[in-house]
Design an enzyme around this catalytic site. Structure first.
Site: not given
Ligand code: AMP
Length: 132
Positions: A29-30, A93
């Site tokens: 995850d960014i 997701h």
């Protein structure tokens, strides 16, 4: 229009890949809630996870298990928390997060930030434990 996650699948947007097979992709995850926070997505672009065909959903969960166990080997934690939200990105997701207590899974706390080098090392380490 392709979702941001479909653009990751095609390579139009970069990611720190953790695992991939013909149906799924896992990447960091960014804006991680926890170190090692990983997303698992189906390559088929479907918004709502419960709209996935049953077999695909089941296989996505097994793929997530595999990745989750690899995260567990990389990041010391009590267990891997699993969460599905989907309010930001309309591409199904599963969030996988190493946790020690309930608050570690809170999406309301400040997100962490790592350098590109650190993200790379975390992804590489998790990937080394994935067995597909
Ligand atoms: P949600 O749709 O609410 O489950 O949240 C989407 C998650 O995707 C958030 O935790 C974001 O930080 C993450 N995210 C959004 N864009 C990217 C990206 N380009 N690469 C990795 N993670 C992303």
């Amino acid at each position: 229009m392709a979702s941001i996650f479909s653009k990751i699948i095609t390579g139009d947007i970069p990611c720190h890949k953790v695992a991939e097979d013909d149906q799924f992709l896992a990447f960091l995850d960014i804006n991680p809630v926890a170190k090692g926070h990983t997303l698992v997505i189906p390559k088929l672009e479907v918004d709502y996870i419960f709209d996935l065909e049953d077999n695909l959903l089941m296989e996505m969960m097994l793929f997530s298990k595999n990745v989750g166990l690899a995260i567990e080997k990389t990041i010391p934690c009590n267990r891997i928390g699993i969460s599905v939200i989907g309010l930001e990105v309309p591409h199904a997701h599963i969030h996988l997060m190493p946790i020690n207590k309930l608050h570690d899974m809170s999406f309301e706390k400040d997100r962490l930030a790592f350098s590109q080098e650190e993200y790379k090392d975390i992804a590489k380490s998790i990937a080394s434990y994935v067995s597909l």
